[in-house]
Write a protein that holds these residues in place. Structure first.
Motif, PDB file in Angstrom:
ATOM      1  N   THR A  86      -3.843  -6.541   4.113  1.00  0.00           N
ATOM      2  CA  THR A  86      -2.518  -6.950   3.649  1.00  0.00           C
ATOM      3  C   THR A  86      -1.932  -5.845   2.777  1.00  0.00           C
ATOM      4  O   THR A  86      -2.626  -5.314   1.901  1.00  0.00           O
ATOM      5  CB  THR A  86      -2.656  -8.253   2.834  1.00  0.00           C
ATOM      6  N   SER A  90       3.182  -2.234   0.266  1.00  0.00           N
ATOM      7  CA  SER A  90       3.767  -0.927  -0.066  1.00  0.00           C
ATOM      8  C   SER A  90       4.511  -0.333   1.132  1.00  0.00           C
ATOM      9  O   SER A  90       4.935   0.816   1.089  1.00  0.00           O
ATOM     10  CB  SER A  90       2.668   0.035  -0.520  1.00  0.00           C
ATOM     11  N   ALA A 113      -5.085   2.030  -1.091  1.00  0.00           N
ATOM     12  CA  ALA A 113      -5.897   2.353  -2.267  1.00  0.00           C
ATOM     13  C   ALA A 113      -7.146   3.126  -1.833  1.00  0.00           C
ATOM     14  O   ALA A 113      -7.751   2.814  -0.801  1.00  0.00           O
ATOM     15  CB  ALA A 113      -6.315   1.063  -2.970  1.00  0.00           C
ATOM     16  N   SER A 169     -10.257   1.167  -1.011  1.00  0.00           N
ATOM     17  CA  SER A 169     -10.300   0.265   0.156  1.00  0.00           C
ATOM     18  C   SER A 169     -11.498   0.581   1.044  1.00  0.00           C
ATOM     19  O   SER A 169     -11.823   1.748   1.283  1.00  0.00           O
ATOM     20  CB  SER A 169      -9.002   0.427   0.947  1.00  0.00           C
ATOM     21  N   SER A 198     -11.474   0.289   4.089  1.00  0.00           N
ATOM     22  CA  SER A 198     -10.986   0.847   5.364  1.00  0.00           C
ATOM     23  C   SER A 198     -10.423   2.264   5.231  1.00  0.00           C
ATOM     24  O   SER A 198      -9.839   2.771   6.192  1.00  0.00           O
ATOM     25  CB  SER A 198      -9.911  -0.055   5.973  1.00  0.00           C
TER      26      SER A 198
HETATM   27  C1  LIG Z   1       0.671  -9.169  -1.242  1.00  0.00           C
HETATM   28  C2  LIG Z   1      -0.395  -8.109  -1.239  1.00  0.00           C
HETATM   29  C3  LIG Z   1      -0.038  -6.783  -1.093  1.00  0.00           C
HETATM   30  C4  LIG Z   1      -0.993  -5.767  -1.071  1.00  0.00           C
HETATM   31  N1  LIG Z   1      -0.608  -4.479  -0.889  1.00  0.00           N
HETATM   32  C5  LIG Z   1      -1.531  -3.483  -0.824  1.00  0.00           C
HETATM   33  C6  LIG Z   1      -1.132  -2.136  -0.568  1.00  0.00           C
HETATM   34  O1  LIG Z   1       0.050  -1.842  -0.423  1.00  0.00           O
HETATM   35  N2  LIG Z   1      -2.107  -1.191  -0.498  1.00  0.00           N
HETATM   36  C7  LIG Z   1      -3.438  -1.490  -0.653  1.00  0.00           C
HETATM   37  O2  LIG Z   1      -4.274  -0.588  -0.584  1.00  0.00           O
HETATM   38  N3  LIG Z   1      -3.844  -2.770  -0.903  1.00  0.00           N
HETATM   39  C8  LIG Z   1      -2.918  -3.772  -0.968  1.00  0.00           C
HETATM   40  N4  LIG Z   1      -3.301  -5.065  -1.187  1.00  0.00           N
HETATM   41  C9  LIG Z   1      -4.717  -5.358  -1.392  1.00  0.00           C
HETATM   42  C10 LIG Z   1      -5.524  -5.345  -0.103  1.00  0.00           C
HETATM   43  O3  LIG Z   1      -4.978  -6.222   0.862  1.00  0.00           O
HETATM   44  C11 LIG Z   1      -6.964  -5.783  -0.404  1.00  0.00           C
HETATM   45  O4  LIG Z   1      -7.503  -4.949  -1.388  1.00  0.00           O
HETATM   46  C12 LIG Z   1      -7.865  -5.768   0.811  1.00  0.00           C
HETATM   47  O5  LIG Z   1      -9.007  -6.492   0.487  1.00  0.00           O
HETATM   48  C13 LIG Z   1      -8.258  -4.405   1.213  1.00  0.00           C
HETATM   49  O6  LIG Z   1      -9.103  -4.586   2.324  1.00  0.00           O
HETATM   50  P1  LIG Z   1     -10.248  -3.522   2.702  1.00  0.00           P
HETATM   51  O7  LIG Z   1     -10.941  -3.129   1.434  1.00  0.00           O
HETATM   52  O8  LIG Z   1     -11.078  -4.316   3.658  1.00  0.00           O
HETATM   53  O9  LIG Z   1      -9.537  -2.381   3.339  1.00  0.00           O
HETATM   54  C14 LIG Z   1      -2.362  -6.097  -1.212  1.00  0.00           C
HETATM   55  C15 LIG Z   1      -2.730  -7.436  -1.366  1.00  0.00           C
HETATM   56  C16 LIG Z   1      -1.760  -8.423  -1.369  1.00  0.00           C
HETATM   57  C17 LIG Z   1      -2.164  -9.870  -1.514  1.00  0.00           C
END
Ligand SMILES: Cc1cc2nc3c(=O)[nH]c(=O)nc-3n(C[C@H](O)[C@H](O)[C@H](O)COP(=O)(O)O)c2cc1C
Length: 321
Positions: free
Chosen positions: A40, A43, A59, A62, A64
């Protein structure tokens, strides 16, 4: 960029960034072994129309990161207002995010989710380091959109997007300064209720039911059996005086049975009548939602629920049991 980072209050900075209302997207791709990945992201933003470019940032923490760094293709899904649960699922780490989710194959075999407001299928064009995030810029190779209201994120919470009417900020002049006018909540609620019920009432007339009898009948569909005090709670302030008479009328017509403790339940005839009325009333509702738009209707329902809870916090308990 300055050498030393300014000493911000991190929580305050996050809060200030959260003032910027955004949509919510899910970005998907596949890892080197072909497994689907996604998260999700809010940005997301448009960059250029010609060539068609979009961006989002990931981030560095992350799970991924290495997958997206290596990915040649990814897709952006702009979520619809009814996809909040999907957003929650793709924001949780370690979860099998795609379990039970139907996907289609997009460009570069990227998994495409269904039911979104818009989708952009992209080829990675550039990657930039941006502090503790990596910014991905993609060239849009294909897109599609639907007339569904988007999910919104604001101040750390999901929200609804509703269109503003010109009349929202400029109520018509009232003859008497300070008198009731179209901006008065009581007028809007009362008028809305009367107009809605004007469409439902012919159905009640067909079943020979009064408004109070209909309220009672529909309250009794909430649970198999309702205690007397639950009925009282559910209809408090709605038909306090006429409730007894309404119950007698439903009872004498064989629609409701009442036991020695005063607890009530619908008879099979009562259930059939309630089902007919509910489906007819739902048809009236769906005509109104078609005119209003699904997003506006969802926002209206959410606000009315909050209003009901503010006016009487006990009401929710009956419905949630
Ligand atoms: C509404 C919302 C917006 C988000 N936007 C971002 C974003 O723009 N970039 C990002 O890295 N994580 C964002 N996150 C957090 C990631 O979705 C979250 O850390 C996720 O678990 C990452 O998954 P991964 O570690 O499996 O890649 C957002 C979460 C929410 C609920």
């Amino acid at each position: 960029m300055s050498e030393a980072a300014p000493q911000f209050d991190a929580a305050g900075f996050r809060k200030a960034l959260g003032s910027f209302a955004t949509g919510v997207t899910i970005i998907t791709s596949r890892d080197g072994a072909g497994a689907p990945v996604g998260l999700t992201v809010n940005s997301f933003n448009s960059v250029s129309l010609s060539p068609p470019l979009v961006l989002w940032s990931l981030a560095e923490t992350s799970n991924s990161l290495s997958i997206f760094r290596a990915a040649t293709h990814w897709a952006v899904h702009v979520l619809a207002t009814d996809q909040e649960a999907l957003s929650g699922r793709f924001a949780r780490r370690g979860e099998d995010k795609f379990a039970g989710v139907e996907v289609e194959a997009g460009v570069g075999d990227v998994p495409l989710l269904r039911g979104c407001s818009a989708r952009f299928q992209c080829r990675t064009a550039f990657q930039y380091q941006g502090g503790d995030h990596v910014i991905f810029v993609g060239e849009v190779l294909a897109f599609d959109r639907a007339e569904t209201a988007p999910l919104v994120f604001h101040a750390g919470r999901y929200a609804h997007a509703t269109r503003r009417e010109a009349s929202d900020s400029a109520p018509r002049n009232a003859w008497l300064e300070g008198s009731f006018n179209e901006g008065f909540l009581g007028y809007l609620l009362g008028r809305g209720h009367l107009q809605f019920f004007a469409r439902v009432r012919p159905l009640l007339a067909e079943e020979k039911l009064s408004d109070e009898e209909f309220y009672l009948l529909s309250t009794l569909t909430l649970k198999q059996r309702l205690e007397n005090d639950e009925i009282e709670k559910g209809l408090q302030g709605i038909s306090d005086e006429s409730r007894g008479a309404a119950l007698d009328a439903l009872h004498s017509r064989g629609l409701v049975q009442v036991d020695a403790t005063g607890a009530c339940q619908l008879t099979p005839t009562g259930s059939a009548c309630a089902l007919r009325l509910i489906s007819a009333a739902k048809a009236v509702e769906s005509q109104i939602i078609d005119q209003l738009g699904a997003g506006e209707a969802a926002a209206l329902k959410s606000l009315l629920n909050r209003l009901i809870h503010v006016l009487d916090p006990k009401v929710e308990a009956l419905w949630s049991e």
